[in-house]
Motif scaffolding. Structure first.
Motif, PDB file in Angstrom:
ATOM      1  N   VAL A 419     -28.455  56.479 -46.458  1.00 28.16           N
ATOM      2  CA  VAL A 419     -27.881  57.182 -47.618  1.00 28.16           C
ATOM      3  C   VAL A 419     -28.717  56.923 -48.860  1.00 28.16           C
ATOM      4  CG1 VAL A 419     -25.883  57.272 -49.172  1.00 28.16           C
ATOM      5  CG2 VAL A 419     -25.535  57.252 -46.695  1.00 28.16           C
ATOM      6  N   ALA A 420     -29.247  55.699 -48.975  1.00 26.99           N
ATOM      7  CA  ALA A 420     -30.056  55.355 -50.149  1.00 26.99           C
ATOM      8  C   ALA A 420     -31.333  56.187 -50.214  1.00 26.99           C
ATOM      9  CB  ALA A 420     -30.403  53.871 -50.121  1.00 26.99           C
ATOM     10  N   SER A 421     -31.788  56.704 -49.058  1.00 30.57           N
ATOM     11  CA  SER A 421     -33.017  57.495 -49.028  1.00 30.57           C
ATOM     12  C   SER A 421     -32.741  58.995 -49.037  1.00 30.57           C
ATOM     13  CB  SER A 421     -33.830  57.143 -47.775  1.00 30.57           C
ATOM     14  OG  SER A 421     -34.154  55.770 -47.755  1.00 30.57           O
ATOM     15  N   ALA A 422     -31.471  59.374 -48.886  1.00 34.15           N
ATOM     16  CA  ALA A 422     -31.117  60.792 -48.828  1.00 34.15           C
ATOM     17  C   ALA A 422     -30.755  61.317 -50.214  1.00 34.15           C
ATOM     18  CB  ALA A 422     -29.950  60.995 -47.868  1.00 34.15           C
ATOM     19  N   LYS A 423     -30.683  62.631 -50.309  1.00 35.05           N
ATOM     20  CA  LYS A 423     -30.259  63.260 -51.550  1.00 35.05           C
ATOM     21  C   LYS A 423     -28.736  63.407 -51.511  1.00 35.05           C
ATOM     22  CE  LYS A 423     -30.739  67.418 -54.411  1.00 35.05           C
ATOM     23  NZ  LYS A 423     -31.351  68.780 -54.519  1.00 35.05           N
ATOM     24  N   VAL A 424     -28.046  62.690 -52.398  1.00 37.76           N
ATOM     25  CA  VAL A 424     -26.585  62.680 -52.383  1.00 37.76           C
ATOM     26  C   VAL A 424     -26.053  63.276 -53.690  1.00 37.76           C
ATOM     27  CG1 VAL A 424     -24.514  61.246 -52.188  1.00 37.76           C
ATOM     28  CG2 VAL A 424     -26.589  60.601 -50.942  1.00 37.76           C
ATOM     29  N   THR A 425     -25.197  64.263 -53.550  1.00 36.05           N
ATOM     30  CA  THR A 425     -24.524  64.844 -54.718  1.00 36.05           C
ATOM     31  C   THR A 425     -23.050  64.503 -54.647  1.00 36.05           C
ATOM     32  OG1 THR A 425     -24.162  66.940 -53.537  1.00 36.05           O
ATOM     33  CG2 THR A 425     -26.160  66.750 -54.891  1.00 36.05           C
ATOM     34  N   GLU A 426     -22.429  64.397 -55.808  1.00 35.89           N
ATOM     35  CA  GLU A 426     -21.007  64.055 -55.854  1.00 35.89           C
ATOM     36  C   GLU A 426     -20.184  65.273 -56.260  1.00 35.89           C
ATOM     37  OE1 GLU A 426     -20.410  60.711 -58.401  1.00 35.89           O
ATOM     38  OE2 GLU A 426     -21.225  59.279 -56.931  1.00 35.89           O
ATOM     39  N   ARG A 427     -18.979  65.378 -55.660  1.00 35.66           N
ATOM     40  CA  ARG A 427     -18.074  66.468 -56.001  1.00 35.66           C
ATOM     41  C   ARG A 427     -16.667  65.893 -56.137  1.00 35.66           C
ATOM     42  NH1 ARG A 427     -15.145  70.489 -52.882  1.00 35.66           N
ATOM     43  NH2 ARG A 427     -16.114  69.696 -50.948  1.00 35.66           N
ATOM     44  N   GLU A 428     -16.081  66.068 -57.325  1.00 30.50           N
ATOM     45  CA  GLU A 428     -14.733  65.555 -57.550  1.00 30.50           C
ATOM     46  C   GLU A 428     -13.713  66.521 -56.962  1.00 30.50           C
ATOM     47  OE1 GLU A 428     -11.926  64.027 -61.257  1.00 30.50           O
ATOM     48  OE2 GLU A 428     -14.118  63.950 -61.405  1.00 30.50           O
ATOM     49  N   VAL A 429     -12.820  65.981 -56.143  1.00 28.15           N
ATOM     50  CA  VAL A 429     -11.794  66.781 -55.481  1.00 28.15           C
ATOM     51  C   VAL A 429     -10.444  66.089 -55.629  1.00 28.15           C
ATOM     52  CG1 VAL A 429     -13.425  67.717 -53.791  1.00 28.15           C
ATOM     53  CG2 VAL A 429     -12.140  65.637 -53.249  1.00 28.15           C
ATOM     54  N   GLY A 430      -9.397  66.769 -55.216  1.00 23.64           N
ATOM     55  CA  GLY A 430      -8.060  66.198 -55.254  1.00 23.64           C
ATOM     56  C   GLY A 430      -7.756  65.405 -53.990  1.00 23.64           C
ATOM     57  N   LYS A 431      -6.663  64.657 -54.035  1.00 27.13           N
ATOM     58  CA  LYS A 431      -6.255  63.838 -52.888  1.00 27.13           C
ATOM     59  C   LYS A 431      -6.014  64.703 -51.652  1.00 27.13           C
ATOM     60  CE  LYS A 431      -2.044  62.383 -52.837  1.00 27.13           C
ATOM     61  NZ  LYS A 431      -0.778  61.671 -53.114  1.00 27.13           N
ATOM     62  N   ASP A 432      -5.405  65.873 -51.837  1.00 30.74           N
ATOM     63  CA  ASP A 432      -5.109  66.747 -50.701  1.00 30.74           C
ATOM     64  C   ASP A 432      -6.392  67.240 -50.029  1.00 30.74           C
ATOM     65  OD1 ASP A 432      -2.445  66.398 -51.202  1.00 30.74           O
ATOM     66  OD2 ASP A 432      -2.194  68.289 -52.308  1.00 30.74           O
ATOM     67  N   ASP A 433      -7.412  67.514 -50.831  1.00 29.55           N
ATOM     68  CA  ASP A 433      -8.690  67.962 -50.264  1.00 29.55           C
ATOM     69  C   ASP A 433      -9.322  66.864 -49.415  1.00 29.55           C
ATOM     70  OD1 ASP A 433      -8.613  70.496 -51.494  1.00 29.55           O
ATOM     71  OD2 ASP A 433      -9.327  69.628 -53.381  1.00 29.55           O
ATOM     72  N   LEU A 434      -9.225  65.631 -49.904  1.00 32.42           N
ATOM     73  CA  LEU A 434      -9.765  64.497 -49.150  1.00 32.42           C
ATOM     74  C   LEU A 434      -8.988  64.322 -47.848  1.00 32.42           C
ATOM     75  CD1 LEU A 434     -11.612  62.052 -48.858  1.00 32.42           C
ATOM     76  CD2 LEU A 434      -9.986  60.737 -50.239  1.00 32.42           C
ATOM     77  N   GLN A 435      -7.663  64.482 -47.920  1.00 36.56           N
ATOM     78  CA  GLN A 435      -6.838  64.344 -46.730  1.00 36.56           C
ATOM     79  C   GLN A 435      -7.206  65.392 -45.685  1.00 36.56           C
ATOM     80  OE1 GLN A 435      -4.703  61.921 -45.997  1.00 36.56           O
ATOM     81  NE2 GLN A 435      -4.359  62.867 -43.989  1.00 36.56           N
ATOM     82  N   LYS A 436      -7.441  66.622 -46.127  1.00 34.11           N
ATOM     83  CA  LYS A 436      -7.836  67.688 -45.198  1.00 34.11           C
ATOM     84  C   LYS A 436      -9.182  67.371 -44.541  1.00 34.11           C
ATOM     85  CE  LYS A 436      -5.364  71.416 -47.589  1.00 34.11           C
ATOM     86  NZ  LYS A 436      -5.501  72.653 -48.417  1.00 34.11           N
ATOM     87  N   ALA A 437     -10.103  66.806 -45.338  1.00 37.29           N
ATOM     88  CA  ALA A 437     -11.412  66.445 -44.783  1.00 37.29           C
ATOM     89  C   ALA A 437     -11.270  65.361 -43.716  1.00 37.29           C
ATOM     90  CB  ALA A 437     -12.340  65.989 -45.902  1.00 37.29           C
ATOM     91  N   LEU A 438     -10.363  64.409 -43.951  1.00 34.91           N
ATOM     92  CA  LEU A 438     -10.120  63.347 -42.971  1.00 34.91           C
ATOM     93  C   LEU A 438      -9.493  63.914 -41.705  1.00 34.91           C
ATOM     94  CD1 LEU A 438      -8.759  60.444 -45.211  1.00 34.91           C
ATOM     95  CD2 LEU A 438     -10.917  60.480 -43.951  1.00 34.91           C
ATOM     96  N   GLU A 439      -8.555  64.827 -41.874  1.00 37.18           N
ATOM     97  CA  GLU A 439      -7.900  65.431 -40.713  1.00 37.18           C
ATOM     98  C   GLU A 439      -8.896  66.229 -39.888  1.00 37.18           C
ATOM     99  OE1 GLU A 439      -4.747  67.648 -42.462  1.00 37.18           O
ATOM    100  OE2 GLU A 439      -3.468  65.890 -42.831  1.00 37.18           O
ATOM    101  N   ALA A 440      -9.848  66.838 -40.555  1.00 36.67           N
ATOM    102  CA  ALA A 440     -10.878  67.606 -39.852  1.00 36.67           C
ATOM    103  C   ALA A 440     -11.720  66.690 -38.967  1.00 36.67           C
ATOM    104  CB  ALA A 440     -11.766  68.348 -40.851  1.00 36.67           C
ATOM    105  N   LEU A 441     -11.944  65.461 -39.425  1.00 37.12           N
ATOM    106  CA  LEU A 441     -12.707  64.508 -38.612  1.00 37.12           C
ATOM    107  C   LEU A 441     -11.990  64.210 -37.306  1.00 37.12           C
ATOM    108  CD1 LEU A 441     -13.923  61.783 -41.148  1.00 37.12           C
ATOM    109  CD2 LEU A 441     -15.060  63.888 -40.448  1.00 37.12           C
ATOM    110  N   GLU A 442     -10.656  64.075 -37.349  1.00 43.49           N
ATOM    111  CA  GLU A 442      -9.885  63.749 -36.170  1.00 43.49           C
ATOM    112  C   GLU A 442      -9.877  64.889 -35.168  1.00 43.49           C
ATOM    113  OE1 GLU A 442      -6.057  62.708 -37.605  1.00 43.49           O
ATOM    114  OE2 GLU A 442      -6.730  60.903 -38.655  1.00 43.49           O
ATOM    115  N   GLU A 443     -10.100  66.105 -35.651  1.00 42.35           N
ATOM    116  CA  GLU A 443     -10.074  67.260 -34.761  1.00 42.35           C
ATOM    117  C   GLU A 443     -11.393  67.444 -34.015  1.00 42.35           C
ATOM    118  OE1 GLU A 443      -9.123  70.495 -37.318  1.00 42.35           O
ATOM    119  OE2 GLU A 443      -7.070  69.823 -37.718  1.00 42.35           O
ATOM    120  N   LEU A 444     -12.456  66.791 -34.538  1.00 44.87           N
ATOM    121  CA  LEU A 444     -13.775  66.949 -33.917  1.00 44.87           C
ATOM    122  C   LEU A 444     -13.910  66.055 -32.685  1.00 44.87           C
ATOM    123  CD1 LEU A 444     -15.940  67.022 -37.139  1.00 44.87           C
ATOM    124  CD2 LEU A 444     -15.273  68.960 -35.746  1.00 44.87           C
TER     125      LEU A 444
END
Length: 444
Positions: A419-444
């Motif tokens: 990660v320290a060598s990659a290009k990382v951008t930040e995006r501020e989101v809400g708690k619900d958006d983060l929760q959806k992203a986590l749920e998507a991980l479980e579906e993969l």
């Protein structure tokens, strides 16, 4: 000593190792000479036992040691010279083992799967997104309300009110078995929360509906595995007097509550709660970014995989998923679990990424320090209150457990390096958006 290649197909290797009988005999003689000065035997002074007698007494055992040392030395020499790294422990079999006798050359066959060459990955082209979630006022308030509920007090119900599940009843009680009161079976002004499960099964249920001033006779049976052997499995009667019935009341969210949890003031506790919530968000966001990184790495590399590693990983995946689908089975006394193409596909991904991260970590000289490992042990030991020392000692005595604990620490440090060598951008989101992203991980 002679090493002859007999198989070189893909990652599969096989070699015949021949150790001349004379070399084995010389090794035995060397060991006997080394041990002779310390050997005592009846009829001889210490260190003066004749060599023929020593050979007759100890030669067979030392020959076995010499054979093992010769094989180990040949394997080490081969791996040093070839640069091969075996995917799993090499299999070594002795040719003509049943027919072999002392004075014959030692011939063994060594087979293994070599770890593949892992290609270089250009990390500068990897782009990642880090989700950022702030602890809003609603999240902090919800957390404070949960803390207040856990710090609840109890207040007297109205006169004549019946006790309900969750209420606290203050009771005097005396317990007897076969008409005799037993030691430790009585108490006065005991505060018992109904539904807490803190008393013998069936005890609390019989106090539901009781009112202040009621005398209640509670009939129970001590569990067969009860700690006190003289009471285990026995029927008992508890004579109870209900002195008061109290309803739960959440604590006020104020400075007093904050002090109960070690904060100087409510504002200080709010700041601590917000910090804790954001730390949890950060951990969840890291998991999302890590999955995205692994997906990108998986798409960037392709190389041959050791079949044995894939097969072993597929078996573990199938076994784990089977137990998740059959949670009532807690042991391994079940039939064979077949692996599917889906299990194999997932195993190939895990093995490929595991080898890639291991190689990248090796080249970057990533290491898990003793201090980091100790902190990880302590953190896991806290999951076993009262048994922390036993857990710590268990880990210290089990190298396999240590390796299992070091592996995820190493992987996380390698991920941080990438990660320290990659290009990382930040995006501020809400708690619900983060929760959806986590749920998507479980579906993969």
């Amino acid at each position: 000593m002679q090493v002859t290649e007999t198989l070189n197909e893909g990652l599969k290797r096989a070699y015949t190792i021949t150790v001349p009988a004379a070399a084995l005999d010389a090794k035995v003689q060397e060991k006997l000479v080394e041990a002779q000065p310390e050997i005592e035997m009846k009829g001889f002074r210490k260190g003066k036992v004749p060599m023929p007698i020593l050979r007759k007494q100890f030669g067979t055992r030392l020959l076995g040691d010499a054979m093992q040392e010769a094989i180990d030395a040949a394997m080490k020499s081969h791996f040093d010279a070839s640069g091969d790294r075996p995917a799993m422990q090499p299999q070594v079999t002795m040719q003509n083992g049943e027919e072999w006798k002392e004075g014959d050359d030692l011939v063994v066959e060594m087979t293994y799967e070599a770890l593949p060459e892992v290609p270089e990955v250009d990390l500068s082209g990897i782009e990642l997104e880090r989700l950022v979630v702030k602890a809003d006022e609603a999240a902090v308030t919800e957390a404070l309300e949960n803390l207040a509920a856990n710090a609840k007090d109890y207040e007297d119900r109205a006169e004549g009110a019946a006790a309900e599940d969750g209420d606290q009843v203050v009771i005097d009680f005396k317990g007897s078995v076969d008409g005799d009161y037993f030691e430790g079976g009585s108490a006065e002004d005991y505060p018992l929360v109904l539904g807490s499960g803190s008393f013998i099964p069936g005890f609390e249920e019989q106090l539901k509906g009781a009112k202040a001033g009621d005398a209640v006779k509670v009939d129970v049976t001590f569990p067969a595995e009860y700690g006190a052997a003289h009471l285990a499995g026995k029927d008992a009667v508890f004579e109870c007097t209900v002195k008061s019935v109290k309803a739960p009341k959440a604590a006020e969210i104020d400075d007093e509550l904050a002090k109960k949890f070690g904060a100087e003031s409510l504002d200080a506790m709010k700041a601590q709660v917000a910090e804790r919530i954001e730390a949890e968000y950060t951990g969840a966001a890291r998991a999302v970014m890590k999955r995205a990184l692994l997906d990108k790495l998986d798409a960037l590399v392709s190389f041959d995989l050791p079949p044995s590693l894939v097969e072993a990983e597929a078996g573990q995946i199938a076994h784990q998923l089977w137990h998740e689908e059959n949670p009532e089975v807690h042991d391994h006394n079940h039939g064979a679990i077949e692996t599917t193409d889906e299990h194999k596909k997932l195993a190939e991904r895990r093995v490929r990424l595991g080898l890639l991260l291991a190689e990248m970590g090796r080249k970057a000289e990533v290491e898990v320090t003793d201090a980091e490992f100790t902190q990880a042990i302590l953190a896991q030991a806290r999951q076993y209150p009262g048994q922390e020392r036993q857990f710590f000692e268990f880990v210290q005595k089990n190298p396999q457990v240590q390796q299992q604990m070091r592996a995820p620490l190493f992987e996380d440090k390698v991920v941080d390096h990438i990660v320290a060598s990659a290009k990382v951008t930040e995006r501020e989101v809400g708690k619900d958006d983060l929760q959806k992203a986590l749920e998507a991980l479980e579906e993969l």
